[in-house]
Design a protein around this motif. Sequence first.
Motif, short mmCIF file in Angstrom:
data_model
loop_
_atom_site.label_atom_id
_atom_site.label_comp_id
_atom_site.label_asym_id
_atom_site.label_seq_id
_atom_site.Cartn_x
_atom_site.Cartn_y
_atom_site.Cartn_z
N TRP A 18 -2.01 4.78 -4.47
CA TRP A 18 -0.83 4.54 -3.65
C TRP A 18 -0.97 5.14 -2.27
O TRP A 18 -0.44 4.60 -1.29
N TYR A 21 -2.82 2.58 -0.45
CA TYR A 21 -1.95 1.43 -0.15
C TYR A 21 -1.06 1.69 1.05
O TYR A 21 -0.85 0.81 1.89
N GLU A 22 -0.57 2.92 1.17
CA GLU A 22 0.35 3.24 2.25
C GLU A 22 -0.36 3.60 3.55
O GLU A 22 0.17 3.32 4.63
N TRP A 23 -1.55 4.19 3.49
CA TRP A 23 -2.15 4.77 4.69
C TRP A 23 -3.52 4.20 5.05
O TRP A 23 -3.76 3.83 6.19
N ASN A 116 13.90 5.00 1.16
CA ASN A 116 13.35 5.01 2.52
C ASN A 116 14.44 5.05 3.58
O ASN A 116 14.28 5.67 4.64
N HIS A 148 6.59 8.70 -4.29
CA HIS A 148 5.48 8.19 -5.09
C HIS A 148 5.39 8.92 -6.43
O HIS A 148 5.05 8.31 -7.45
#
Length: 249
Positions: A18, A21-23, A116, A148
């Motif tokens: 993850w 996926y995010e960074w 978020n 997460h």
Amino acid sequence: MSLLTQALIASLVMFIVWLDYEWVHVWTYRPIVLGPLMGICLGNLQIGLEVGATVELMFLATVWVGSAVPPNEILSAGIATALAVTTGDATVAIATALPIAILGSALLTFRNTFMNTFAMQHFEKAAGKADIKGMKFWGIIIPVGLYHLVLFVIPTFIAVYFGADVCVKVLEMIPPEVLAAINCGGRMIGAVGLALLLKSINFNRAWPFFFLGFIFSAYLGVGNLGITMLAVVVVGIIYMYKEKTASNK
């Protein structure tokens, strides 16, 4: 390897994926990579490859359209592979992949619309005060360390640690004929993924090449590598033809 150790390893792999996926985006979160990666970490590469390839085909043409969140292939591939390894049966992954993907979609929607938004409000307040520490806290630590962990890592641990034995008992209760039908249906999912992919391209002009590859594969017995090389040759011929046509003009 104990079940507790496997659950912890699966959770750690999911956390790292993850983060990618995010960074970072080196594509470890795609099922075709995540499946073998999870399989290696849990000690069964063969099942990891099988599950990763199957789940990748299921979500081959899945795209985000506006605010609609598609079924999440990351949670699906990670948990399905871990369950398949812990039970020793890849059929478990086929039976659980889609429900887990739908759960992942619901978790992502909850994160995007509520969690978020909550973090962004505090981030904007910190930015207005030029509070660098506050911006890092609400922009990095909270989304990565809390969201997460709560939404993806802990569910992975629970699914692997508490779900494996349950899956085994359920499988023992299911007749072999039903399991065979589920396995067959899972293999057909690849065709559905390919059909969705073909709908997203201009297939009206590409269908002769599709059927050319089908003929070579089905009737001449050419493997995937041979089909790929054939595709490269065809693309080269088309490119040279267009270059020659353009130069003649």
